[in-house]
Design a protein around this motif. Structure first.
Motif, PDB file in Angstrom:
ATOM      1  N   UNK A  17      11.163  10.897  -5.946  1.00 39.88           N
ATOM      2  CA  UNK A  17      12.453  10.275  -5.641  1.00 39.88           C
ATOM      3  C   UNK A  17      12.294   9.422  -4.396  1.00 39.88           C
ATOM      4  N   UNK A  18      12.653   8.174  -4.503  1.00 40.79           N
ATOM      5  CA  UNK A  18      12.557   7.271  -3.359  1.00 40.79           C
ATOM      6  C   UNK A  18      13.783   7.403  -2.468  1.00 40.79           C
ATOM      7  N   UNK A  19      13.612   7.219  -1.170  1.00 38.47           N
ATOM      8  CA  UNK A  19      14.768   7.210  -0.267  1.00 38.47           C
ATOM      9  C   UNK A  19      15.553   5.915  -0.442  1.00 38.47           C
ATOM     10  N   UNK A  20      16.646   5.813   0.280  1.00 40.26           N
ATOM     11  CA  UNK A  20      17.421   4.578   0.287  1.00 40.26           C
ATOM     12  C   UNK A  20      16.631   3.526   1.057  1.00 40.26           C
ATOM     13  N   UNK A  21      16.021   2.607   0.349  1.00 42.90           N
ATOM     14  CA  UNK A  21      15.150   1.625   0.991  1.00 42.90           C
ATOM     15  C   UNK A  21      15.924   0.597   1.801  1.00 42.90           C
ATOM     16  N   UNK A  22      17.230   0.516   1.589  1.00 43.08           N
ATOM     17  CA  UNK A  22      18.042  -0.445   2.341  1.00 43.08           C
ATOM     18  C   UNK A  22      18.107  -0.111   3.830  1.00 43.08           C
ATOM     19  N   UNK A  23      17.814   1.144   4.169  1.00 40.18           N
ATOM     20  CA  UNK A  23      17.895   1.538   5.579  1.00 40.18           C
ATOM     21  C   UNK A  23      16.650   1.132   6.371  1.00 40.18           C
ATOM     22  N   UNK A  24      15.636   0.618   5.666  1.00 38.94           N
ATOM     23  CA  UNK A  24      14.388   0.255   6.329  1.00 38.94           C
ATOM     24  C   UNK A  24      14.337  -1.235   6.630  1.00 38.94           C
ATOM     25  N   UNK A  25      13.818  -1.559   7.812  1.00 37.62           N
ATOM     26  CA  UNK A  25      13.650  -2.951   8.211  1.00 37.62           C
ATOM     27  C   UNK A  25      12.482  -3.598   7.469  1.00 37.62           C
ATOM     28  N   UNK A  26      11.424  -2.809   7.277  1.00 35.11           N
ATOM     29  CA  UNK A  26      10.202  -3.309   6.656  1.00 35.11           C
ATOM     30  C   UNK A  26       9.747  -2.318   5.576  1.00 35.11           C
ATOM     31  N   UNK A  27       9.312  -2.838   4.439  1.00 33.07           N
ATOM     32  CA  UNK A  27       8.680  -2.034   3.396  1.00 33.07           C
ATOM     33  C   UNK A  27       7.247  -2.543   3.253  1.00 33.07           C
ATOM     34  N   UNK A  28       6.285  -1.638   3.364  1.00 30.08           N
ATOM     35  CA  UNK A  28       4.896  -2.058   3.272  1.00 30.08           C
ATOM     36  C   UNK A  28       4.077  -0.970   2.597  1.00 30.08           C
ATOM     37  N   UNK A  29       2.882  -1.351   2.157  1.00 24.08           N
ATOM     38  CA  UNK A  29       2.038  -0.412   1.425  1.00 24.08           C
ATOM     39  C   UNK A  29       0.580  -0.802   1.571  1.00 24.08           C
ATOM     40  N   UNK A  30      -0.285   0.201   1.444  1.00 27.50           N
ATOM     41  CA  UNK A  30      -1.710  -0.093   1.328  1.00 27.50           C
ATOM     42  C   UNK A  30      -1.971  -0.648  -0.068  1.00 27.50           C
ATOM     43  N   UNK A  31      -3.114  -1.292  -0.240  1.00 25.50           N
ATOM     44  CA  UNK A  31      -3.382  -1.935  -1.524  1.00 25.50           C
ATOM     45  C   UNK A  31      -3.379  -0.946  -2.687  1.00 25.50           C
ATOM     46  N   UNK A  32      -3.877   0.275  -2.456  1.00 23.73           N
ATOM     47  CA  UNK A  32      -3.909   1.271  -3.522  1.00 23.73           C
ATOM     48  C   UNK A  32      -2.538   1.745  -3.942  1.00 23.73           C
ATOM     49  N   UNK A  33      -1.572   1.654  -3.050  1.00 20.54           N
ATOM     50  CA  UNK A  33      -0.209   2.109  -3.348  1.00 20.54           C
ATOM     51  C   UNK A  33       0.671   0.984  -3.879  1.00 20.54           C
ATOM     52  N   UNK A  34       0.217  -0.234  -3.791  1.00 22.91           N
ATOM     53  CA  UNK A  34       1.049  -1.374  -4.192  1.00 22.91           C
ATOM     54  C   UNK A  34       1.459  -1.307  -5.658  1.00 22.91           C
ATOM     55  N   UNK A  35       0.584  -0.811  -6.523  1.00 18.61           N
ATOM     56  CA  UNK A  35       0.896  -0.745  -7.950  1.00 18.61           C
ATOM     57  C   UNK A  35       2.138   0.099  -8.223  1.00 18.61           C
ATOM     58  N   UNK A  36       2.337   1.155  -7.422  1.00 16.30           N
ATOM     59  CA  UNK A  36       3.542   1.985  -7.597  1.00 16.30           C
ATOM     60  C   UNK A  36       4.789   1.170  -7.294  1.00 16.30           C
ATOM     61  N   UNK A  37       4.769   0.406  -6.203  1.00 16.08           N
ATOM     62  CA  UNK A  37       5.923  -0.425  -5.866  1.00 16.08           C
ATOM     63  C   UNK A  37       6.159  -1.477  -6.947  1.00 16.08           C
ATOM     64  N   UNK A  38       5.082  -2.093  -7.408  1.00 12.52           N
ATOM     65  CA  UNK A  38       5.201  -3.126  -8.437  1.00 12.52           C
ATOM     66  C   UNK A  38       5.800  -2.547  -9.720  1.00 12.52           C
TER      67      UNK A  38
END
Length: 201
Positions: A17-38
């Protein structure tokens, strides 16, 4: 100094379960984790890594290439965030999968403790490196574990079922797992060393 909080995703066990991403100023990921965001249609502000595992780099996202193998992707990402002026980072995906990575991430957290405020979240708990005096609210009924890394001296606790009164914890000798909060507000103090606090959901 930027007081906004960063959402950082590492390549461990992905959040159920993802948190409320609107509360974050920046969203970032390592290259290995990027596929999950995509996969979840989440566009990060930037990604970082050596990008050996990504064939087609995104063109609408800042890509920071960090090929130096002397440092972990987590460590390199923290340096980027520190250089950008951020101080508070919520870290997801630091545990699960390969446990040597998890222990390495705890090691990295200690290295950055004087520069960044790191809180880790996984599918079972949140955990962080404690200050010498740490107060935690909304705790009643939750399982609290105190894990020295590798030792913490003269620990005192208030609000736990099994209190500590000026006692030492040493990894390999005695650690404080599976305690229970019996009050809503708990307090943990210690004199020296390093102490991680785990709070189970």
């Amino acid at each position: 100094m930027n007081n906004q909080t960063v959402f950082l995703l590492l390549n461990g066990e992905a959040p159920e379960t993802l948190p409320d991403l609107d509360k974050y100023e920046i969203i970032c990921a390592t290259d290995g984790a990027y596929q999950f965001l995509e996969k979840n249609k989440i566009k990060p502000d930037f990604i970082s890594g050596d990008f050996d595992s990504i064939k087609n780099l995104p063109k609408d996202i800042e890509v920071i290439h960090t090929p130096n193998q002397d440092f972990t992707d987590f460590d390199k990402m923290l340096k980027i965030l520190f250089d950008k002026g951020f101080k508070k980072v919520d870290v997801f995906g630091a545990s699960g999968k390969e446990q040597d990575h998890f222990l390495g991430n705890l090691h990295t957290a200690i290295q950055w403790k004087n520069k960044l405020n790191l809180t880790f979240f996984d599918n079972h708990s949140r955990y962080f490196l404690a200050d010498k005096s740490t107060s935690i609210s909304n705790s009643a009924g939750k399982t609290i574990s105190l894990v020295p890394f590798p030792k913490a001296k003269n620990i005192c606790t208030l609000g736990l079922q099994y209190p500590l009164d000026k006692e030492d914890l040493v990894f390999g000798e005695r650690i404080g797992t599976r305690n229970k909060a019996i009050t809503n507000d708990i307090k943990i103090t210690f004199e020296s060393g390093e102490l991680f606090i785990f709070i189970n959901h």
